[in-house]
Motif scaffolding. Structure first.
Motif, PDB file in Angstrom:
ATOM      1  N   THR A   2       0.833  -1.203   0.000  1.00 18.10           N
ATOM      2  CA  THR A   2       0.000   0.000   0.000  1.00 18.10           C
ATOM      3  C   THR A   2       0.874   1.261   0.000  1.00 18.10           C
ATOM      4  O   THR A   2       1.860   1.354   0.727  1.00 18.10           O
ATOM      5  CB  THR A   2      -0.920   0.022   1.229  1.00 18.10           C
ATOM      6  OG1 THR A   2      -1.715  -1.159   1.243  1.00 18.10           O
ATOM      7  CG2 THR A   2      -1.848   1.232   1.190  1.00 18.10           C
ATOM      8  N   LYS A   3       0.492   2.218  -0.827  1.00 16.70           N
ATOM      9  CA  LYS A   3       1.159   3.513  -0.888  1.00 16.70           C
ATOM     10  C   LYS A   3       0.241   4.585  -0.314  1.00 16.70           C
ATOM     11  O   LYS A   3      -0.978   4.508  -0.434  1.00 16.70           O
ATOM     12  CB  LYS A   3       1.539   3.870  -2.332  1.00 16.70           C
ATOM     13  CG  LYS A   3       2.439   2.844  -3.018  1.00 16.70           C
ATOM     14  CD  LYS A   3       3.771   2.703  -2.289  1.00 16.70           C
ATOM     15  CE  LYS A   3       4.677   1.688  -2.974  1.00 16.70           C
ATOM     16  NZ  LYS A   3       5.940   1.462  -2.205  1.00 16.70           N
ATOM     17  N   ALA A   4       0.850   5.606   0.277  1.00 11.65           N
ATOM     18  CA  ALA A   4       0.068   6.673   0.895  1.00 11.65           C
ATOM     19  C   ALA A   4      -0.832   7.360  -0.117  1.00 11.65           C
ATOM     20  O   ALA A   4      -1.958   7.750   0.203  1.00 11.65           O
ATOM     21  CB  ALA A   4       1.006   7.679   1.553  1.00 11.65           C
ATOM     22  N   GLN A   5      -0.352   7.503  -1.349  1.00 15.08           N
ATOM     23  CA  GLN A   5      -1.127   8.186  -2.383  1.00 15.08           C
ATOM     24  C   GLN A   5      -2.481   7.518  -2.607  1.00 15.08           C
ATOM     25  O   GLN A   5      -3.468   8.182  -2.934  1.00 15.08           O
ATOM     26  CB  GLN A   5      -0.323   8.203  -3.695  1.00 15.08           C
ATOM     27  CG  GLN A   5      -1.003   8.911  -4.857  1.00 15.08           C
ATOM     28  CD  GLN A   5      -1.204  10.397  -4.605  1.00 15.08           C
ATOM     29  OE1 GLN A   5      -0.396  11.029  -3.931  1.00 15.08           O
ATOM     30  NE2 GLN A   5      -2.279  10.956  -5.136  1.00 15.08           N
ATOM     31  N   TYR A  23      -4.832   8.309 -10.090  1.00 16.74           N
ATOM     32  CA  TYR A  23      -5.133   8.768 -11.446  1.00 16.74           C
ATOM     33  C   TYR A  23      -4.869   7.627 -12.421  1.00 16.74           C
ATOM     34  O   TYR A  23      -3.757   7.117 -12.504  1.00 16.74           O
ATOM     35  CB  TYR A  23      -4.286   9.983 -11.800  1.00 16.74           C
ATOM     36  CG  TYR A  23      -4.338  10.381 -13.259  1.00 16.74           C
ATOM     37  CD1 TYR A  23      -5.562  10.575 -13.904  1.00 16.74           C
ATOM     38  CD2 TYR A  23      -3.163  10.570 -13.988  1.00 16.74           C
ATOM     39  CE1 TYR A  23      -5.614  10.937 -15.239  1.00 16.74           C
ATOM     40  CE2 TYR A  23      -3.207  10.937 -15.329  1.00 16.74           C
ATOM     41  CZ  TYR A  23      -4.431  11.118 -15.941  1.00 16.74           C
ATOM     42  OH  TYR A  23      -4.478  11.469 -17.275  1.00 16.74           O
ATOM     43  N   ASP A  24      -5.905   7.209 -13.127  1.00 17.69           N
ATOM     44  CA  ASP A  24      -5.801   6.073 -14.055  1.00 17.69           C
ATOM     45  C   ASP A  24      -5.458   6.568 -15.453  1.00 17.69           C
ATOM     46  O   ASP A  24      -6.326   6.726 -16.317  1.00 17.69           O
ATOM     47  CB  ASP A  24      -7.124   5.296 -14.062  1.00 17.69           C
ATOM     48  CG  ASP A  24      -6.990   3.948 -14.759  1.00 17.69           C
ATOM     49  OD1 ASP A  24      -5.942   3.706 -15.392  1.00 17.69           O
ATOM     50  OD2 ASP A  24      -7.940   3.145 -14.671  1.00 17.69           O
ATOM     51  N   ALA A  25      -4.173   6.818 -15.673  1.00 14.56           N
ATOM     52  CA  ALA A  25      -3.720   7.335 -16.963  1.00 14.56           C
ATOM     53  C   ALA A  25      -3.859   6.294 -18.065  1.00 14.56           C
ATOM     54  O   ALA A  25      -4.105   6.639 -19.230  1.00 14.56           O
ATOM     55  CB  ALA A  25      -2.266   7.788 -16.853  1.00 14.56           C
ATOM     56  N   ILE A  61     -10.127   9.857 -12.041  1.00 15.06           N
ATOM     57  CA  ILE A  61      -9.638  10.046 -10.683  1.00 15.06           C
ATOM     58  C   ILE A  61     -10.438   9.136  -9.752  1.00 15.06           C
ATOM     59  O   ILE A  61     -11.659   9.249  -9.658  1.00 15.06           O
ATOM     60  CB  ILE A  61      -9.788  11.505 -10.218  1.00 15.06           C
ATOM     61  CG1 ILE A  61      -9.009  12.465 -11.125  1.00 15.06           C
ATOM     62  CG2 ILE A  61      -9.343  11.646  -8.768  1.00 15.06           C
ATOM     63  CD1 ILE A  61      -7.509  12.353 -11.019  1.00 15.06           C
ATOM     64  N   LYS A  62      -9.749   8.220  -9.079  1.00 22.24           N
ATOM     65  CA  LYS A  62     -10.399   7.334  -8.125  1.00 22.24           C
ATOM     66  C   LYS A  62     -10.135   7.856  -6.711  1.00 22.24           C
ATOM     67  O   LYS A  62      -8.988   7.952  -6.275  1.00 22.24           O
ATOM     68  CB  LYS A  62      -9.860   5.902  -8.256  1.00 22.24           C
ATOM     69  CG  LYS A  62     -10.502   4.928  -7.274  1.00 22.24           C
ATOM     70  CD  LYS A  62      -9.884   3.539  -7.400  1.00 22.24           C
ATOM     71  CE  LYS A  62     -10.489   2.587  -6.368  1.00 22.24           C
ATOM     72  NZ  LYS A  62      -9.870   1.241  -6.427  1.00 22.24           N
ATOM     73  N   LYS A  63     -11.198   8.189  -6.002  1.00 26.49           N
ATOM     74  CA  LYS A  63     -11.055   8.745  -4.660  1.00 26.49           C
ATOM     75  C   LYS A  63     -10.575   7.685  -3.671  1.00 26.49           C
ATOM     76  O   LYS A  63     -11.036   6.547  -3.688  1.00 26.49           O
ATOM     77  CB  LYS A  63     -12.380   9.323  -4.185  1.00 26.49           C
ATOM     78  CG  LYS A  63     -12.893  10.486  -5.025  1.00 26.49           C
ATOM     79  CD  LYS A  63     -14.237  10.988  -4.514  1.00 26.49           C
ATOM     80  CE  LYS A  63     -14.753  12.136  -5.361  1.00 26.49           C
ATOM     81  NZ  LYS A  63     -16.081  12.631  -4.886  1.00 26.49           N
ATOM     82  N   GLY A  64      -9.653   8.109  -2.796  1.00 22.55           N
ATOM     83  CA  GLY A  64      -9.177   7.224  -1.740  1.00 22.55           C
ATOM     84  C   GLY A  64      -9.983   7.417  -0.457  1.00 22.55           C
ATOM     85  O   GLY A  64     -10.893   8.242  -0.387  1.00 22.55           O
ATOM     86  N   TYR A  82      -3.323  17.328  -8.190  1.00 21.55           N
ATOM     87  CA  TYR A  82      -2.559  18.021  -9.223  1.00 21.55           C
ATOM     88  C   TYR A  82      -3.210  17.919 -10.601  1.00 21.55           C
ATOM     89  O   TYR A  82      -3.150  18.851 -11.398  1.00 21.55           O
ATOM     90  CB  TYR A  82      -1.129  17.446  -9.273  1.00 21.55           C
ATOM     91  CG  TYR A  82      -0.369  17.689  -7.992  1.00 21.55           C
ATOM     92  CD1 TYR A  82       0.202  18.932  -7.721  1.00 21.55           C
ATOM     93  CD2 TYR A  82      -0.225  16.690  -7.037  1.00 21.55           C
ATOM     94  CE1 TYR A  82       0.891  19.167  -6.541  1.00 21.55           C
ATOM     95  CE2 TYR A  82       0.461  16.913  -5.852  1.00 21.55           C
ATOM     96  CZ  TYR A  82       1.012  18.158  -5.612  1.00 21.55           C
ATOM     97  OH  TYR A  82       1.682  18.386  -4.434  1.00 21.55           O
ATOM     98  N   GLU A  83      -3.848  16.793 -10.880  1.00 20.86           N
ATOM     99  CA  GLU A  83      -4.428  16.599 -12.211  1.00 20.86           C
ATOM    100  C   GLU A  83      -5.593  17.536 -12.485  1.00 20.86           C
ATOM    101  O   GLU A  83      -5.830  17.940 -13.620  1.00 20.86           O
ATOM    102  CB  GLU A  83      -4.892  15.143 -12.369  1.00 20.86           C
ATOM    103  CG  GLU A  83      -3.769  14.130 -12.491  1.00 20.86           C
ATOM    104  CD  GLU A  83      -3.120  13.798 -11.146  1.00 20.86           C
ATOM    105  OE1 GLU A  83      -2.110  13.079 -11.142  1.00 20.86           O
ATOM    106  OE2 GLU A  83      -3.624  14.279 -10.102  1.00 20.86           O
ATOM    107  N   THR A  84      -6.345  17.909 -11.455  1.00 19.61           N
ATOM    108  CA  THR A  84      -7.519  18.780 -11.637  1.00 19.61           C
ATOM    109  C   THR A  84      -7.296  20.180 -11.073  1.00 19.61           C
ATOM    110  O   THR A  84      -8.095  21.092 -11.334  1.00 19.61           O
ATOM    111  CB  THR A  84      -8.751  18.174 -10.956  1.00 19.61           C
ATOM    112  OG1 THR A  84      -8.521  18.097  -9.540  1.00 19.61           O
ATOM    113  CG2 THR A  84      -9.032  16.780 -11.496  1.00 19.61           C
ATOM    114  N   GLY A  85      -6.241  20.348 -10.276  1.00 20.37           N
ATOM    115  CA  GLY A  85      -5.951  21.659  -9.704  1.00 20.37           C
ATOM    116  C   GLY A  85      -6.800  22.008  -8.496  1.00 20.37           C
ATOM    117  O   GLY A  85      -6.734  23.132  -7.995  1.00 20.37           O
ATOM    118  N   GLU A  86      -7.570  21.063  -7.992  1.00 18.25           N
ATOM    119  CA  GLU A  86      -8.441  21.354  -6.851  1.00 18.25           C
ATOM    120  C   GLU A  86      -7.774  20.958  -5.531  1.00 18.25           C
ATOM    121  O   GLU A  86      -6.856  20.139  -5.499  1.00 18.25           O
ATOM    122  CB  GLU A  86      -9.780  20.623  -6.989  1.00 18.25           C
ATOM    123  CG  GLU A  86      -9.660  19.107  -6.948  1.00 18.25           C
ATOM    124  CD  GLU A  86     -10.994  18.403  -7.130  1.00 18.25           C
ATOM    125  OE1 GLU A  86     -11.946  18.754  -6.398  1.00 18.25           O
ATOM    126  OE2 GLU A  86     -11.074  17.504  -7.998  1.00 18.25           O
TER     127      GLU A  86
END
Length: 280
Positions: free
Chosen positions: A63-66, A72-74, A95-98, A140-144
């Motif tokens: 598991t990663k903290a991110q 982000y599913d590029a 974007i998948k919310k954690g 970062y991907e959405t700027g929010e």
């Protein structure tokens, strides 16, 4: 809101103080203790007591903290762009919310369980420092910026497999769940087995604590294993005499597989029985 335990969970006074202090401060509650002492169940019972939703993030070695923030599913976006899918024009579709995102944006104050944080990489706690401290993070991907309107109640459990960094510990309210004494254990048993024969419980607990005190035991049986053992004793309907008149030269208790969980400990008890027979 104050946590006073529940009908299904016996909480000691010091544990109640810890839960209520962390809830008041809105600091993450870091819970340590032997496996099987009810660390994970505590989060469930706190959510029930406060009548709030429970969000569970079970940590693995990979598991990663991110992942707790978002992913982000590029790859899916690239595939959709090649197929001409209209969804590709809105990056939010990928974007998948954690669990932290879900906790920060929940309609009502949730309890967030971060279970067995010490299983992850040593940098995992450090990677969550700012997010847990400020209760916000940037996408970062959405700027929010995702920010918690109300700080969730965070319960973090650890089995002490790894040391946690000081900077992380400083941001938590810490509590170590001590192994229950006999009176507390009796109360726990009464909750799970109301009406159970008192003599059976007394003798079973006597054997249970004797097993825990055997020198050299690799894994001491826990509260949950005592409950499993009692359930088996009741299910098998063993005569009480089996426990009361147990031959000390046999050493190993009946249905020991509920208490002893590795071959080293079984062999230890077999050696003790052999030595007892020779001494006799």
């Amino acid at each position: 809101m104050r946590f006073e335990g529940t009908n299904n969970y016996i909480a000691t006074d010091d544990l109640k103080v810890a839960v209520n202090a962390a809830a008041t401060l809105r600091r993450p509650l870091l819970i340590k203790g032997e496996p099987g002492t009810g660390k994970t169940v505590l989060a469930h019972e706190v959510a029930k007591a406060f009548n709030t939703p429970l969000l569970e993030w079970h940590i693995k070695s990979t598991t990663k903290a991110q992942q707790g923030l978002y992913e982000y599913d590029a790859v899916s976006r690239l595939r959709d762009s090649q197929l001409g899918d209209a969804r590709v024009h809105d990056i939010k579709n990928y974007i998948k919310k954690g669990k932290l995102w879900e906790a920060f944006t929940a309609a009502e104050t949730p309890v967030l369980l971060i279970d067995e944080i010490d299983k992850a990489d040593i940098e995992f706690p450090n990677d969550l420092l700012q997010e847990l401290d400020r209760m916000e993070f940037h996408v970062y991907e959405t700027g929010e910026t995702v920010k918690a309107a109300v700080r969730p109640i965070v319960v973090i459990t650890s089995n002490n497999e790894k040391e946690l960094p000081d900077a992380f510990l400083r941001r938590c309210f810490f509590h170590y769940i001590k192994f229950p004494d006999r009176d507390t254990m009796q109360a726990i048993v009464d909750v799970h087995f109301p009406g159970i024969q008192k003599i059976l419980v007394t003798k079973a607990m006597e054997i249970f604590y004797e097993v825990r005190e055997v020198p050299g035991l690799k894994k001491k049986p826990s509260t949950s294993e005592l409950l499993d053992w009692l359930k088996l004793l009741l299910h098998e309907d063993l005569p009480l005499d089996v426990l009361q008149s147990r031959d000390p030269k046999k050493a190993i208790p009946p249905l020991y597989g509920a208490l002893l969980k590795n071959e080293q400990d079984v062999m230890l008890f077999e050696r003790l029985a052999f030595m007892s027979r020779r001494g006799g």
